[in-house]
Design a protein around this motif. Structure first.
Motif, PDB file in Angstrom:
ATOM      1  N   HIS A 220       0.822  -1.222   0.000  1.00 53.71           N
ATOM      2  CA  HIS A 220       0.000   0.000   0.000  1.00 53.71           C
ATOM      3  C   HIS A 220       0.852   1.267   0.000  1.00 53.71           C
ATOM      4  N   GLU A 221       2.126   1.138  -0.343  1.00 53.08           N
ATOM      5  CA  GLU A 221       2.977   2.315  -0.476  1.00 53.08           C
ATOM      6  C   GLU A 221       2.737   2.972  -1.841  1.00 53.08           C
ATOM      7  N   ASN A 222       2.929   4.288  -1.910  1.00 55.08           N
ATOM      8  CA  ASN A 222       2.734   5.043  -3.143  1.00 55.08           C
ATOM      9  C   ASN A 222       4.022   5.743  -3.568  1.00 55.08           C
ATOM     10  N   GLU A 223       4.156   5.970  -4.859  1.00 62.24           N
ATOM     11  CA  GLU A 223       5.360   6.609  -5.398  1.00 62.24           C
ATOM     12  C   GLU A 223       5.656   7.955  -4.744  1.00 62.24           C
ATOM     13  N   ASN A 224       4.610   8.705  -4.415  1.00 60.27           N
ATOM     14  CA  ASN A 224       4.804  10.062  -3.903  1.00 60.27           C
ATOM     15  C   ASN A 224       4.873  10.135  -2.380  1.00 60.27           C
ATOM     16  N   GLY A 225       4.941   8.993  -1.715  1.00 64.93           N
ATOM     17  CA  GLY A 225       5.055   8.996  -0.258  1.00 64.93           C
ATOM     18  C   GLY A 225       3.736   9.082   0.480  1.00 64.93           C
ATOM     19  N   SER A 226       2.618   9.022  -0.242  1.00 61.04           N
ATOM     20  CA  SER A 226       1.303   9.148   0.405  1.00 61.04           C
ATOM     21  C   SER A 226       0.755   7.818   0.902  1.00 61.04           C
ATOM     22  N   GLY A 227       1.498   6.721   0.704  1.00 60.54           N
ATOM     23  CA  GLY A 227       1.011   5.409   1.111  1.00 60.54           C
ATOM     24  C   GLY A 227       1.325   5.093   2.556  1.00 60.54           C
ATOM     25  N   TYR A 228       1.061   3.849   2.930  1.00 60.14           N
ATOM     26  CA  TYR A 228       1.302   3.407   4.309  1.00 60.14           C
ATOM     27  C   TYR A 228       1.818   1.971   4.272  1.00 60.14           C
ATOM     28  N   PRO A 229       2.504   1.496   5.326  1.00 58.60           N
ATOM     29  CA  PRO A 229       2.653   2.118   6.653  1.00 58.60           C
ATOM     30  C   PRO A 229       3.893   2.991   6.812  1.00 58.60           C
ATOM     31  N   ARG A 230       4.825   3.006   5.820  1.00 62.08           N
ATOM     32  CA  ARG A 230       6.104   3.685   6.038  1.00 62.08           C
ATOM     33  C   ARG A 230       6.279   4.949   5.208  1.00 62.08           C
ATOM     34  N   ALA A 231       5.264   5.312   4.405  1.00 59.31           N
ATOM     35  CA  ALA A 231       5.325   6.515   3.559  1.00 59.31           C
ATOM     36  C   ALA A 231       6.584   6.518   2.690  1.00 59.31           C
ATOM     37  N   LEU A 232       6.887   5.363   2.094  1.00 58.93           N
ATOM     38  CA  LEU A 232       8.067   5.247   1.233  1.00 58.93           C
ATOM     39  C   LEU A 232       7.852   6.030  -0.064  1.00 58.93           C
ATOM     40  N   VAL A 233       8.965   6.422  -0.692  1.00 61.07           N
ATOM     41  CA  VAL A 233       8.919   7.213  -1.921  1.00 61.07           C
ATOM     42  C   VAL A 233       9.738   6.516  -3.008  1.00 61.07           C
ATOM     43  N   GLY A 234       9.181   6.444  -4.214  1.00 62.54           N
ATOM     44  CA  GLY A 234       9.907   6.020  -5.394  1.00 62.54           C
ATOM     45  C   GLY A 234      10.647   4.713  -5.263  1.00 62.54           C
ATOM     46  N   ASP A 235      11.969   4.773  -5.493  1.00 63.72           N
ATOM     47  CA  ASP A 235      12.792   3.574  -5.519  1.00 63.72           C
ATOM     48  C   ASP A 235      12.943   2.901  -4.160  1.00 63.72           C
TER      49      ASP A 235
END
Length: 374
Positions: A220-235
């Protein structure tokens, strides 16, 4: 030597060629052992190809085909559903010793996709009553994730971990995936926390595969950091997790649930493309469109000539699939289904239809034959 033209019965996507294929002028077109990956490749080879019909390889293939009934993709996926349900409940209850059994379920899904990826994709739209959503959705997601992973040539061992992750991605919120449309504040928090809870349950069950666990944690992570649970971005998001996330979103959108009508398949893909501008990987969104087509296999459509049918297989490009018409232009059911190439002037697709708009029901095997026997 007996030279004859190839037919569509001789080769199938995903099956290695058992002989060299030559053009009309005798030039070698395709070497023995080549594996066509799509119906479009098969069509191209069939249109131009000739083989030596006396070849021992050809004879052995024919003999094997005559003696062995091809397995049904629909049966394999239904078997996978039946096997998965008790395993997920066992994990959710804190049990262990399930990895070997889960691997067998993953193999059933992979075999179904290997036999006919298009029929496997059609099952997502036409086999929605096979099991409760919580179980069926995991199988559907594993199917699409496998299709995408094969398209971008991911290693076999990685694809296996992806299948296992897709099958178990929602085990942390299994009891919440029922018919309720309104969740309490506490239940919403549980949904938000389900990737971490799922990883904890899988570790407790004895799972140690780092890619499997990371895909469950990151789906459930998103490229732009809007996902969860860790707010990961991109690569920072693992590539296999991105594929599972795409598959998850498509399958969720086209699923029929008591409190929500499914989106039309083409609308679901359009919605995902819009998401891909920010939340999703745009290149992978394009892969999803390319592999499923603008009109995914299994989509009900009305043609320009007034006939109603179902997309039966991909065409030479994503906008012109092949359709099996089963209702005539005046609304009467057809005794014999008619194959239409939507590149034709009057056979183009006019509308996409919901299942309830189609006057009459069809069985999957009427369209896809033995690969879709129940």
């Amino acid at each position: 030597m007996t030279i004859r033209r190839l037919t569509s019965d001789d080769i199938r996507p995903g099956e290695r060629l058992a002989w060299d294929v030559f053009g009309e002028n005798g030039a070698l077109l395709v070497r023995k052992g080549f594996t066509p990956s799509s119906e479009a490749q098969v069509d191209s080879i069939v249109q131009r190809g000739y083989v030596d019909d006396a070849s021992p390889c050809v004879a052995s293939v024919k003999a094997r085909a005559a003696s062995v009934e091809p397995p049904s993709v629909l049966r394999l996926l239904n078997h996978a559903v039946a096997e998965l349900e008790p395993l997920l409940h066992r994990i959710a209850a804190g049990g262990g010793g399930v990895q070997a059994e889960l691997e067998q379920v993953a193999l059933l899904v992979e075999e179904a996709v290997e036999i006919n990826a298009e029929v496997a994709a059609a099952c997502i739209l036409h086999n929605q009553r096979a099991a409760p959503y919580a179980i069926r959705h995991c199988i559907d997601t594993a199917v699409v994730a496998q299709i995408l992973a094969r398209a971008v040539k991911r290693p076999v061992i990685e694809r296996q971990s992806m299948s296992l992750a897709a099958l178990t991605m929602n085990v942390g919120m299994l009891r919440l995936q029922d018919d309720r449309c309104v969740l309490s504040t506490e239940e919403k928090a549980l949904v938000r926390n389900h990737p971490e809870q799922g990883v904890a349950l899988l570790r407790q069950a004895g799972v140690t595969d780092p890619l499997w666990l990371d895909c469950v944690l990151s789906h459930h992570e998103n490229e732009n950091g809007s996902g969860y649970p860790r707010a990961l971005v991109g690569d920072a998001i693992a590539f296999p997790a991105k594929l599972i996330a795409l598959a998850d979103r498509y399958c969720a959108r086209v699923s029929d649930r008591p409190y929500r009508k499914p989106m039309l398949p083409n609308a679901a893909l359009r919605d995902i493309l819009l998401d891909a501008r920010q939340a999703l990987d745009a290149q992978l969104g394009a892969v999803l469109i390319r592999e499923l087509g603008i009109y995914p296999v299994g989509t009900f459509v009305r043609l320009l000539n007034g006939e109603v049918g179902v997309v039966s297989r991909r065409g030479l490009n994503s906008t012109t699939p092949y359709v099996q018409s089963f209702i005539g232009p005046r609304g009467a059911p057809l005794d014999v289904f008619l194959q239409r190439d939507t590149r034709g002037e009057l056979s183009g697709i006019r509308d996409v239809l919901r299942a309830e708009q189609v006057d009459g029901s069809i069985r999957m095997d009427q369209v896809w034959g033995k690969a879709a026997l129940p």
